[in-house]
Scaffold this active site. Structure first.
Site, short mmCIF file in Angstrom:
data_model
loop_
_atom_site.label_atom_id
_atom_site.label_comp_id
_atom_site.label_asym_id
_atom_site.label_seq_id
_atom_site.Cartn_x
_atom_site.Cartn_y
_atom_site.Cartn_z
N GLU A 150 -5.19 -4.57 10.81
CA GLU A 150 -4.09 -3.24 10.97
C GLU A 150 -4.26 -2.69 12.28
OE1 GLU A 150 -2.44 -2.44 6.66
OE2 GLU A 150 -3.76 -1.15 7.26
N LYS A 195 0.11 4.31 -0.37
CA LYS A 195 -0.54 5.55 0.27
C LYS A 195 -0.20 6.54 -0.76
CE LYS A 195 0.05 3.39 4.66
NZ LYS A 195 0.10 3.26 6.03
N HIS A 222 -9.56 1.60 4.84
CA HIS A 222 -8.10 1.57 5.40
C HIS A 222 -8.33 2.57 6.66
CE1 HIS A 222 -3.89 2.94 6.42
NE2 HIS A 222 -3.57 1.61 5.83
N GLY A 266 2.61 2.82 10.65
CA GLY A 266 3.78 3.87 10.38
C GLY A 266 4.42 4.43 11.85
N SER A 310 3.81 -1.78 10.35
CA SER A 310 5.17 -1.79 10.70
C SER A 310 5.81 -3.04 10.16
CB SER A 310 5.58 -1.31 11.92
OG SER A 310 5.06 0.01 12.15
N GLU A 316 -6.59 5.11 7.60
CA GLU A 316 -6.36 6.57 7.04
C GLU A 316 -7.53 7.12 6.60
OE1 GLU A 316 -2.68 5.51 5.21
OE2 GLU A 316 -1.86 5.14 7.42
N ASN A 338 1.01 -1.24 -0.07
CA ASN A 338 -0.13 0.21 -0.02
C ASN A 338 0.74 1.14 0.05
OD1 ASN A 338 -1.75 2.18 0.41
ND2 ASN A 338 -2.28 1.62 2.49
P1 13P Z 1 3.23 0.69 7.47
O1 13P Z 1 3.83 -0.67 6.89
O2 13P Z 1 3.91 1.72 7.10
O3 13P Z 1 3.35 0.59 9.11
O4 13P Z 1 1.66 0.74 6.92
C1 13P Z 1 0.77 -0.27 7.23
C2 13P Z 1 -0.28 0.04 6.44
O5 13P Z 1 -1.08 1.12 6.77
C3 13P Z 1 -0.55 -0.83 5.28
O6 13P Z 1 -1.87 -0.45 4.79
#
Ligand code: 13P
Length: 248
Positions: free
Chosen positions: A167, A12, A96, A173, A208, A98, A10
């Protein structure tokens, strides 16, 4: 029950068309065998055409990070799943955290998007997970179960087309990964709430995931892959994580 591993990158809001091309050129120099793993990258919308073109003769698939639930209409700024299909997109990430946090995505929105995506033949990864506060208050299980039930209302659990990504929001992150045994416990609970198809549905972990911790996570019985953010932006670390799958 052998579930095929699923690995998603992903991206982003990173990598326009030029950087996408660079990434894929490096990815294609890798000889890592993905013939028995499902792997997709999900770049931003505007990078999808170049990604699809460059990966057309490969085993890598391309996903989108979001879509709208209507096929067309007066919805300024939205992207139709019909357009995604037309491009050759195979996967779409829904719900997601976010999107839930910054763009007001709701369980109901995820449900409507899921229905449309399935009708149009897109494979879906539905993201679920609790905040740090919810975990501390002992509500993690309740939150993910609600997200699953609400997303699936009125939909058949089709293991070929629907996967879930657990997640935990506090792990995204932050460099704080869930302990493999804690993630495994949540994955078991998630699978248990998917009814009689639960054993066949892939439940992947996100938060992560890095080359150094991927193998231990993927060795857990109920972890069927990973949704990778930061570490999927570098082709070398993305390939290292795929190689970790191969060792499992
Ligand atoms: P990270 O791997 O940067 O923590 O992000 C995970 C994520 O949101 C995957 O959709």
């Amino acid at each position: 029950m052998m579930r095929k591993f699923l690995i998603g990158g992903n991206w982003k809001m990173y990598k326009g068309a030029r950087e996408t091309e660079e990434f894929i050129n490096t990815l294609k120099t890798s000889k890592v065998d993905i013939s028995d793993i499902d792997v997709f990258i999900a770049p931003p919308f505007t990078s999808l055409p170049v990604a699809i073109e460059l990966l057309s003769n490969s085993n890598y698939a391309v996903g989108a990070q979001n879509m709208f639930w209507e096929e067309e209409g007066a919805y300024t700024g939205e992207i139709s799943p019909v357009f995604l299909k037309e491009l050759g997109v195979e996967w779409v990430i829904l719900g997601h955290s976010e999107r839930r946090i910054y763009f007001g995505e709701t369980d109901e929105g995820v449900r409507k998007k899921l229905k449309t995506a399935l009708r149009l033949g897109l494979n879906v990864v539905i993201c679920i997970g609790e905040t740090e506060k919810e975990r501390e208050e002992g509500k993690a299980e309740e939150i993910v179960k609600r997200e699953i039930i609400e997303a699936l209302k009125g939909a058949e659990v089709d293991p070929e087309r629907i996967a879930f990504a657990y997640e935990p929001i506090w792990a995204i992150g932050t460099g704080k990964t869930a302990r493999p045994e804690d993630a495994e416990e949540m994955h078991r609970i998630i699978r248990g709430s998917l009814g009689n198809k639960g054993e066949e549905v892939r439940v992947i972990y996100g938060g992560s995931v890095k080359p150094h911790n991927a193998e231990e996570l993927l060795r857990q019985d109920n972890i069927d892959g990973a949704l990778i953010g930061g570490a999927s932006l570098d082709p070398v670390s993305f390939i290292e994580i795929i190689e970790a799958v191969r060792r499992v």
